[in-house]
Design a protein around this motif. Structure first.
Motif, short mmCIF file in Angstrom:
data_model
loop_
_atom_site.label_atom_id
_atom_site.label_comp_id
_atom_site.label_asym_id
_atom_site.label_seq_id
_atom_site.Cartn_x
_atom_site.Cartn_y
_atom_site.Cartn_z
N PRO A 113 13.88 23.29 49.30
CA PRO A 113 12.43 23.41 49.54
C PRO A 113 12.10 23.85 50.97
O PRO A 113 11.16 24.62 51.20
CB PRO A 113 11.91 22.00 49.27
CG PRO A 113 12.91 21.39 48.34
CD PRO A 113 14.23 21.98 48.75
N ASN A 114 12.87 23.32 51.96
CA ASN A 114 12.65 23.72 53.36
C ASN A 114 12.89 25.21 53.55
O ASN A 114 12.12 25.90 54.23
CB ASN A 114 13.56 22.92 54.30
CG ASN A 114 13.09 21.50 54.49
OD1 ASN A 114 11.97 21.16 54.12
ND2 ASN A 114 13.94 20.66 55.04
N GLN A 115 13.97 25.69 52.97
CA GLN A 115 14.31 27.10 53.11
C GLN A 115 13.31 27.99 52.36
O GLN A 115 13.01 29.10 52.80
CB GLN A 115 15.74 27.35 52.62
CG GLN A 115 16.78 26.68 53.51
CD GLN A 115 18.19 26.82 52.98
OE1 GLN A 115 18.39 27.05 51.79
NE2 GLN A 115 19.18 26.67 53.85
N LYS A 116 12.80 27.50 51.23
CA LYS A 116 11.76 28.23 50.52
C LYS A 116 10.52 28.41 51.40
O LYS A 116 9.97 29.51 51.52
CB LYS A 116 11.36 27.48 49.24
CG LYS A 116 12.28 27.65 48.06
CD LYS A 116 11.77 26.85 46.87
CE LYS A 116 12.63 27.04 45.64
NZ LYS A 116 12.43 28.36 45.03
N LEU A 117 10.11 27.31 52.03
CA LEU A 117 8.94 27.34 52.90
C LEU A 117 9.18 28.24 54.11
O LEU A 117 8.30 29.03 54.50
CB LEU A 117 8.60 25.92 53.37
CG LEU A 117 7.38 25.79 54.30
CD1 LEU A 117 6.12 26.28 53.61
CD2 LEU A 117 7.22 24.34 54.76
N GLY A 118 10.38 28.15 54.69
CA GLY A 118 10.71 28.98 55.85
C GLY A 118 10.69 30.46 55.51
O GLY A 118 10.18 31.28 56.28
N ASN A 119 11.24 30.79 54.34
CA ASN A 119 11.23 32.19 53.91
C ASN A 119 9.82 32.70 53.67
O ASN A 119 9.49 33.84 54.02
CB ASN A 119 12.07 32.34 52.64
CG ASN A 119 12.19 33.78 52.19
OD1 ASN A 119 11.38 34.25 51.40
ND2 ASN A 119 13.18 34.48 52.72
N GLN A 120 8.96 31.87 53.09
CA GLN A 120 7.58 32.26 52.84
C GLN A 120 6.84 32.51 54.16
O GLN A 120 6.07 33.47 54.29
CB GLN A 120 6.86 31.18 52.03
CG GLN A 120 7.32 31.11 50.58
CD GLN A 120 6.74 29.91 49.85
OE1 GLN A 120 6.18 28.99 50.45
NE2 GLN A 120 6.90 29.90 48.52
N LYS A 121 7.08 31.65 55.15
CA LYS A 121 6.44 31.83 56.46
C LYS A 121 6.93 33.10 57.14
O LYS A 121 6.14 33.86 57.71
CB LYS A 121 6.76 30.62 57.37
CG LYS A 121 6.06 29.33 56.98
CD LYS A 121 6.43 28.22 57.95
CE LYS A 121 5.73 26.92 57.62
NZ LYS A 121 6.11 25.84 58.57
N LEU A 122 8.23 33.33 57.07
CA LEU A 122 8.82 34.53 57.69
C LEU A 122 8.29 35.79 57.02
O LEU A 122 7.94 36.77 57.69
CB LEU A 122 10.34 34.47 57.61
CG LEU A 122 11.10 35.65 58.24
CD1 LEU A 122 10.80 35.74 59.73
CD2 LEU A 122 12.60 35.50 58.02
N THR A 123 8.21 35.77 55.69
CA THR A 123 7.71 36.94 54.95
C THR A 123 6.26 37.23 55.31
O THR A 123 5.88 38.39 55.54
CB THR A 123 7.83 36.70 53.43
OG1 THR A 123 9.21 36.45 53.10
CG2 THR A 123 7.34 37.90 52.65
N SER A 124 5.44 36.17 55.38
CA SER A 124 4.03 36.35 55.76
C SER A 124 3.91 36.91 57.16
O SER A 124 3.06 37.78 57.42
CB SER A 124 3.29 35.01 55.67
OG SER A 124 3.29 34.51 54.35
N PHE A 125 4.76 36.44 58.07
CA PHE A 125 4.75 36.92 59.45
C PHE A 125 5.10 38.41 59.51
O PHE A 125 4.45 39.19 60.20
CB PHE A 125 5.75 36.11 60.28
CG PHE A 125 5.86 36.53 61.71
CD1 PHE A 125 4.89 36.18 62.63
CD2 PHE A 125 6.94 37.28 62.15
CE1 PHE A 125 4.99 36.58 63.97
CE2 PHE A 125 7.06 37.68 63.47
CZ PHE A 125 6.07 37.32 64.38
N VAL A 126 6.13 38.81 58.75
CA VAL A 126 6.55 40.21 58.74
C VAL A 126 5.47 41.11 58.15
O VAL A 126 5.18 42.18 58.67
CB VAL A 126 7.87 40.36 57.94
CG1 VAL A 126 8.19 41.83 57.69
CG2 VAL A 126 9.02 39.70 58.69
#
Length: 261
Positions: A113-126
């Protein structure tokens, strides 16, 4: 009567300025004028944008060699071409995020779940800084190309021109085809996107071979050098983006750590 653009004197019955070529406009601005101008600039088959795209598909080495050699009226400026591609990419991201969010969601490939959230944040940032990131990537790719495909006829800025034509073309094609794939092939859009990357790779290889007059053997050797340099630069840039995201607080380092049992 003076030209409203350059202040050059124009005869009273003149329709165009003899100095800058601007059309003499006497009517008030209307919606029809706006649509007519847009149509002439972007939808007319003979306009420079359409002409450039058509010939980038048909004979890309000719477009770039002629533009570098000074043929500027025939083709759209590469930075203008890039700017139009950013507009199309912006529309693409809006459509995908609003109507096909699952296609862009890479977090589905993570169990944590942590990595899912981190990936979503990174994708939104990009996606939020997509235009800036694209503007940085192209000069970087051009720098690698300048080193690998060293040619006295082409300096670094001229290598930039190559990729300010080809990479936006690829971006526009990918945007359009991925949206169509999401509509008609809902389970395969990312596979289609990967296929387009492969096509772009061969397109670029053939373009550079013709542009620099390389043999197939020389082209293969230079490509084998280009690929690892590109991926090293890509990884370095990815870590830079990740670092900026962490420093600005958009992303937290703990988001990428495995979840404690």
């Amino acid at each position: 009567m003076d030209c409203k653009n350059c202040r050059y004197s124009i005869p009273e019955n003149g329709k165009y300025c003899l100095n800058c070529g601007a059309k003499v406009v006497t009517e008030r601005l209307s919606f029809r004028h706006l649509t007519d101008e847009f149509s002439q600039q972007f939808l007319n088959w003979d306009n420079r944008f359409i002409f450039t795209i058509k010939h980038l598909f048909k004979n890309p080495s000719k477009v770039i060699s002629e533009y570098v050699d000074g043929v500027r009226k025939r083709y759209i400026n590469p930075l203008s071409f890039f700017a139009i591609s950013l507009t199309i990419s912006g529309v693409y991201l809006f459509l995908m995020q609003k109507y096909f969010p699952d296609v862009l969601d890479m977090s589905q490939y993570f169990d944590n779940p942590n990595q899912k959230l981190g990936n979503q944040k990174l994708t939104s940032f990009v996606y939020e800084y997509n235009s800036f990131i694209s503007f940085i990537i192209i000069p970087g790719v051009a720098f690698i190309s300048w080193i690998v495909f060293w040619n006295k006829k082409y300096n670094y800025i001229e290598h930039c021109a190559i990729y300010f034509y080809t990479m936006p073309l690829f971006s526009m094609c990918t945007s359009i085809v991925t949206v169509l794939a999401a509509l008609f092939l809902p389970f395969q859009p990312m596979l289609v996107s990967m296929g387009l990357w492969l096509i772009f790779f061969f397109y670029s290889a053939i373009l550079l071979k013709k542009l620099f007059g390389l043999s197939w053997k020389s082209m293969v050797l230079k490509t084998l050098l280009f690929i690892p340099l590109f991926f090293m630069a890509y990884l370095a840039f990815s870590f830079l983006i990740l670092g900026i995201g962490i420093l600005t607080g958009v992303i937290e380092f703990k988001d990428f750590l495995p979840q404690k049992p």
